[in-house]
Design an enzyme around this catalytic site. Structure first.
Site, PDB file in Angstrom:
ATOM      1  N   ARG A 143      15.378 -12.676  87.963  1.00 25.82           N
ATOM      2  CA  ARG A 143      16.495 -12.655  86.996  1.00 25.82           C
ATOM      3  C   ARG A 143      17.136 -14.018  86.744  1.00 25.82           C
ATOM      4  NH1 ARG A 143      17.768  -7.663  89.570  1.00 25.82           N
ATOM      5  NH2 ARG A 143      16.758  -6.000  88.378  1.00 25.82           N
TER       6      ARG A 143
ATOM      7  N   LYS B 164      15.922 -23.826  75.067  1.00 24.44           N
ATOM      8  CA  LYS B 164      15.025 -22.843  74.443  1.00 24.44           C
ATOM      9  C   LYS B 164      13.747 -22.803  75.266  1.00 24.44           C
ATOM     10  CE  LYS B 164      16.264 -22.660  69.584  1.00 24.44           C
ATOM     11  NZ  LYS B 164      15.805 -22.919  68.212  1.00 24.44           N
TER      12      LYS B 164
ATOM     13  N   GLU C 113       9.260 -35.351  65.405  1.00 24.58           N
ATOM     14  CA  GLU C 113      10.547 -34.718  65.770  1.00 24.58           C
ATOM     15  C   GLU C 113      11.683 -35.749  65.757  1.00 24.58           C
ATOM     16  OE1 GLU C 113      10.934 -31.526  65.921  1.00 24.58           O
ATOM     17  OE2 GLU C 113       9.369 -30.510  67.078  1.00 24.58           O
TER      18      GLU C 113
ATOM     19  N   LYS D  76      20.521 -34.084  69.513  1.00 21.51           N
ATOM     20  CA  LYS D  76      20.191 -32.746  70.023  1.00 21.51           C
ATOM     21  C   LYS D  76      21.329 -32.223  70.895  1.00 21.51           C
ATOM     22  CE  LYS D  76      17.189 -29.353  71.160  1.00 21.51           C
ATOM     23  NZ  LYS D  76      15.840 -28.885  71.188  1.00 21.51           N
TER      24      LYS D  76
ATOM     25  N   GLU E 235      22.194 -20.749  68.642  1.00 21.26           N
ATOM     26  CA  GLU E 235      21.739 -20.786  67.245  1.00 21.26           C
ATOM     27  C   GLU E 235      22.374 -19.700  66.375  1.00 21.26           C
ATOM     28  OE1 GLU E 235      17.678 -22.205  66.770  1.00 21.26           O
ATOM     29  OE2 GLU E 235      17.473 -20.922  65.028  1.00 21.26           O
TER      30      GLU E 235
ATOM     31  N   ARG F 108      22.596 -24.921  64.723  1.00 25.19           N
ATOM     32  CA  ARG F 108      21.404 -25.296  65.508  1.00 25.19           C
ATOM     33  C   ARG F 108      20.117 -25.047  64.719  1.00 25.19           C
ATOM     34  NH1 ARG F 108      19.826 -24.469  71.922  1.00 25.19           N
ATOM     35  NH2 ARG F 108      17.777 -25.420  71.685  1.00 25.19           N
TER      36      ARG F 108
ATOM     37  N   ASN G   1      15.440 -26.837  62.976  1.00 23.91           N
ATOM     38  CA  ASN G   1      14.153 -26.272  62.586  1.00 23.91           C
ATOM     39  C   ASN G   1      13.665 -26.786  61.235  1.00 23.91           C
ATOM     40  OD1 ASN G   1      13.818 -24.594  64.887  1.00 23.91           O
ATOM     41  ND2 ASN G   1      15.435 -23.290  64.079  1.00 23.91           N
TER      42      ASN G   1
ATOM     43  N   HIS H 179      10.087 -26.400  60.377  1.00 21.01           N
ATOM     44  CA  HIS H 179       9.470 -25.554  61.405  1.00 21.01           C
ATOM     45  C   HIS H 179       8.945 -24.214  60.888  1.00 21.01           C
ATOM     46  CE1 HIS H 179      10.848 -28.577  64.125  1.00 21.01           C
ATOM     47  NE2 HIS H 179      10.515 -27.908  65.195  1.00 21.01           N
TER      48      HIS H 179
ATOM     49  N   HIS I 101       5.385 -23.751  61.907  1.00 21.58           N
ATOM     50  CA  HIS I 101       4.937 -22.679  62.805  1.00 21.58           C
ATOM     51  C   HIS I 101       3.841 -21.848  62.137  1.00 21.58           C
ATOM     52  CE1 HIS I 101       8.836 -22.649  65.448  1.00 21.58           C
ATOM     53  NE2 HIS I 101       7.994 -23.593  65.804  1.00 21.58           N
TER      54      HIS I 101
ATOM     55  N   HIS J 153       1.927 -29.562  67.436  1.00 15.62           N
ATOM     56  CA  HIS J 153       3.218 -29.081  66.933  1.00 15.62           C
ATOM     57  C   HIS J 153       3.862 -30.121  65.998  1.00 15.62           C
ATOM     58  CE1 HIS J 153       7.031 -26.968  66.889  1.00 15.62           C
ATOM     59  NE2 HIS J 153       7.648 -28.082  67.284  1.00 15.62           N
TER      60      HIS J 153
HETATM   61  P1  NAD Z   1       1.997 -30.547  75.136  1.00 18.83           P
HETATM   62  O1  NAD Z   1       2.923 -30.052  76.151  1.00 18.83           O
HETATM   63  O2  NAD Z   1       0.798 -29.726  74.827  1.00 18.83           O
HETATM   64  O3  NAD Z   1       1.548 -32.019  75.537  1.00 18.83           O
HETATM   65  C1  NAD Z   1       0.638 -32.708  74.726  1.00 18.83           C
HETATM   66  C2  NAD Z   1      -0.579 -33.224  75.529  1.00 18.83           C
HETATM   67  O4  NAD Z   1      -0.208 -34.398  76.231  1.00 18.83           O
HETATM   68  C3  NAD Z   1      -1.094 -32.269  76.567  1.00 18.83           C
HETATM   69  O5  NAD Z   1      -2.489 -32.339  76.606  1.00 18.83           O
HETATM   70  C4  NAD Z   1      -0.488 -32.803  77.851  1.00 18.83           C
HETATM   71  O6  NAD Z   1      -1.211 -32.443  78.994  1.00 18.83           O
HETATM   72  C5  NAD Z   1      -0.557 -34.280  77.607  1.00 18.83           C
HETATM   73  N1  NAD Z   1       0.399 -35.083  78.323  1.00 18.83           N
HETATM   74  C6  NAD Z   1       1.689 -34.802  78.603  1.00 18.83           C
HETATM   75  N2  NAD Z   1       2.298 -35.862  79.134  1.00 18.83           N
HETATM   76  C7  NAD Z   1       1.385 -36.837  79.221  1.00 18.83           C
HETATM   77  C8  NAD Z   1       1.420 -38.190  79.671  1.00 18.83           C
HETATM   78  N3  NAD Z   1       2.551 -38.755  80.073  1.00 18.83           N
HETATM   79  N4  NAD Z   1       0.275 -38.900  79.645  1.00 18.83           N
HETATM   80  C9  NAD Z   1      -0.872 -38.354  79.176  1.00 18.83           C
HETATM   81  N5  NAD Z   1      -0.967 -37.094  78.700  1.00 18.83           N
HETATM   82  C10 NAD Z   1       0.159 -36.357  78.727  1.00 18.83           C
HETATM   83  O7  NAD Z   1       2.734 -30.788  73.715  1.00 18.83           O
HETATM   84  P2  NAD Z   1       4.179 -31.337  73.351  1.00 18.83           P
HETATM   85  O8  NAD Z   1       3.996 -31.979  72.036  1.00 18.83           O
HETATM   86  O9  NAD Z   1       4.801 -32.088  74.436  1.00 18.83           O
HETATM   87  O10 NAD Z   1       5.035 -30.004  73.171  1.00 18.83           O
HETATM   88  C11 NAD Z   1       4.722 -29.071  72.177  1.00 18.83           C
HETATM   89  C12 NAD Z   1       5.323 -27.743  72.554  1.00 18.83           C
HETATM   90  O11 NAD Z   1       6.742 -27.868  72.619  1.00 18.83           O
HETATM   91  C13 NAD Z   1       5.039 -26.652  71.559  1.00 18.83           C
HETATM   92  O12 NAD Z   1       4.647 -25.495  72.234  1.00 18.83           O
HETATM   93  C14 NAD Z   1       6.361 -26.443  70.868  1.00 18.83           C
HETATM   94  O13 NAD Z   1       6.523 -25.128  70.408  1.00 18.83           O
HETATM   95  C15 NAD Z   1       7.323 -26.766  71.965  1.00 18.83           C
HETATM   96  N6  NAD Z   1       8.659 -27.165  71.491  1.00 18.83           N
HETATM   97  C16 NAD Z   1       9.730 -26.554  72.053  1.00 18.83           C
HETATM   98  C17 NAD Z   1      11.004 -26.921  71.681  1.00 18.83           C
HETATM   99  C18 NAD Z   1      12.182 -26.309  72.365  1.00 18.83           C
HETATM  100  O14 NAD Z   1      13.311 -26.538  71.912  1.00 18.83           O
HETATM  101  N7  NAD Z   1      12.007 -25.594  73.442  1.00 18.83           N
HETATM  102  C19 NAD Z   1      11.186 -27.923  70.718  1.00 18.83           C
HETATM  103  C20 NAD Z   1      10.066 -28.534  70.174  1.00 18.83           C
HETATM  104  C21 NAD Z   1       8.801 -28.141  70.574  1.00 18.83           C
HETATM  105  N1  GLY Z   2      13.738 -27.331  68.583  1.00 18.31           N
HETATM  106  C1  GLY Z   2      14.707 -26.491  67.991  1.00 18.31           C
HETATM  107  C2  GLY Z   2      15.864 -26.213  68.868  1.00 18.31           C
HETATM  108  O1  GLY Z   2      15.932 -26.628  69.996  1.00 18.31           O
HETATM  109  O2  GLY Z   2      16.758 -25.528  68.455  1.00 18.31           O
END
Ligand code: NAD
Ligand code: GLY
Length: 355
Positions: A118, A140, A182, A224, A234, A238, A242, A245, A249, A262
């Protein structure tokens, strides 16, 4: 080191930004409350940084959980692996979970932390530019469903965010550009001066100039943190985060998770939002051209994939968290550097943008 605060009353937390922070034990210690930790990473990041991160938690009883790497693994099966390994290691309610990796690791680990017994504490140690400027901040968390991106999840804020800018040195160029998408987003939401700065400093960012990167990360996190503090769950503003997005998406889901990064999908999505805004007369053709030029300068795509038809786009966009009571809300550009959330956009104009 520079520090920002996400101001959420008793749940406020710091974002520490600096070079080499992953090795500085004194930074993380105050945020690990119990005697045990679980470090979640993946097969790419763990060999690069897990040992260094272990220095942060030396005297703690730690379990490593190493996941397969990729957006296609941000799903229920892999989430279950986290729960299983935590249960096998007897992690309890006092365990602190460390998320070491990009946004995929951060989102999935965060959701595991939100739901394990939980809810337990967790710490974000983002290692991609995208996760540093966006996903690690704001709470998020979640996973994808085959029918829609990030459809299962929870709001769960971390105890702190530790951004070690040196980890960006091992990130590949395509991923760096995806993160810049971003960063650019914040400018088009409400900071035109930042857009000008990005335009002038794009070459430095792509060359990984430490000062330029640190500045872009700090300014993005500042945006942010401010928006999250004002609207954590949101209910309103907030949603501006997006921008691009809903289109993006749809591209990620439609093309198959992991095909388009992404940030790449968000880049093409921002151009679609700009095109739609132009059709409403809010921004000019030259404005759209400047949006495209900046994204191209960052080596990002500006056109949606031809494989997704307008009908598919509409179907994919109908499963979006910005559909409320059956009404789609889009983030559009009222002027360059000023975005708004709109549900009464012109549906025929949308049809034209979708092709
Ligand atoms: P990812 O986590 O897939 O990382 C990208 C690649 O880089 C992967 O292959 C990873 O293993 C590699 N990597 C990571 N750090 C590294 C480093 N220092 N050196 C070498 N390789 C490295 O992708 P991302 O772009 O970091 O994140 C995308 C995800 O984030 C999506 O799923 C998206 O939906 C999510 N997201 C969430 C929010 C939120 O608010 N929670 C906001 C934006 C995006
Ligand atoms: N990446 C969108 C949010 O955090 O709200």
């Amino acid at each position: 080191m520079k520090t920002l605060t996400v101001d959420l009353g008793t749940r406020s937390y710091p974002i520490h930004i600096g070079a080499g922070l992953i090795k500085q034990t004194d930074i993380i210690k105050p945020y690990i409350l119990g005697k045990t930790t679980a470090s979640v990473s993946n097969t790419t990041v763990a060999p690069l940084y897990l040992k260094q991160a272990h220095q942060l938690i030396t005297e703690k009883n730690n379990t490593d959980i190493i996941l397969p790497d990729g957006e296609q693994y941000k799903n229920l099966q892999v989430l279950e692996q986290i729960y299983t390994e935590m249960l096998e290691a007897h992690c309890d309610r006092k365990t602190t979970l460390l998320a070491l990796g990009g946004g995929v690791i951060g989102d999935m680990s965060g959701f595991a932390a939100a739901s394990y017994q939980r809810g337990i504490n967790f710490i974000q140690i983002p290692t991609t530019l995208l996760s540093m400027v966006d996903s690690s901040v704001g709470g998020k968390t979640g996973i994808n469903h085959p029918l829609g991106k990030n459809m299962i999840g929870a709001f769960h804020q971390p105890q702190c965010v530790i951004i070690d800018t040196e980890t960006l040195n091992t990130l590949d160029d395509r991923q760096l550009s995806a993160g810049i998408a971003e960063v650019i987003k914040y400018g088009y939401i409400n900071d035109i001066e930042f857009i000008h700065w990005l335009d002038e400093n794009m070459k430095k960012l792509l060359k990984r100039d430490p000062e330029a990167l640190a500045y872009a990360i700090y300014r993005s996190c500042e945006h942010k943190a401010k928006i999250v503090a004002a609207d954590e769950k949101e209910a309103g503003q907030r949603a501006l985060l997006n921008l691009g997005h809903t289109f993006g998406h749809a591209i990620e889901t439609g093309m198959g998770y992991g095909q388009w990064l992404h940030g790449e999908a968000i880049s093409a999505g921002m151009v679609m939002a700009a095109e739609l805004s132009k059709l409403h007369g809010w921004i000019s053709d030259n404005d759209v051209k400047s949006v495209k030029a900046l994204l191209k300068k960052a080596n990002l795509p500006v056109d949606p994939p031809s494989e997704i038809s307008a009908t598919q786009f509409k179907q994919l966009m109908s499963i979006d968290k910005k559909v409320q009571d059956g009404v789609l809300h889009l983030v559009l550009m009222k002027s360059l550097g000023e975005s708004i959330i709109s549900s009464d956009f012109d549906k025929q104009a949308l049809q034209r943008v979708l092709g």
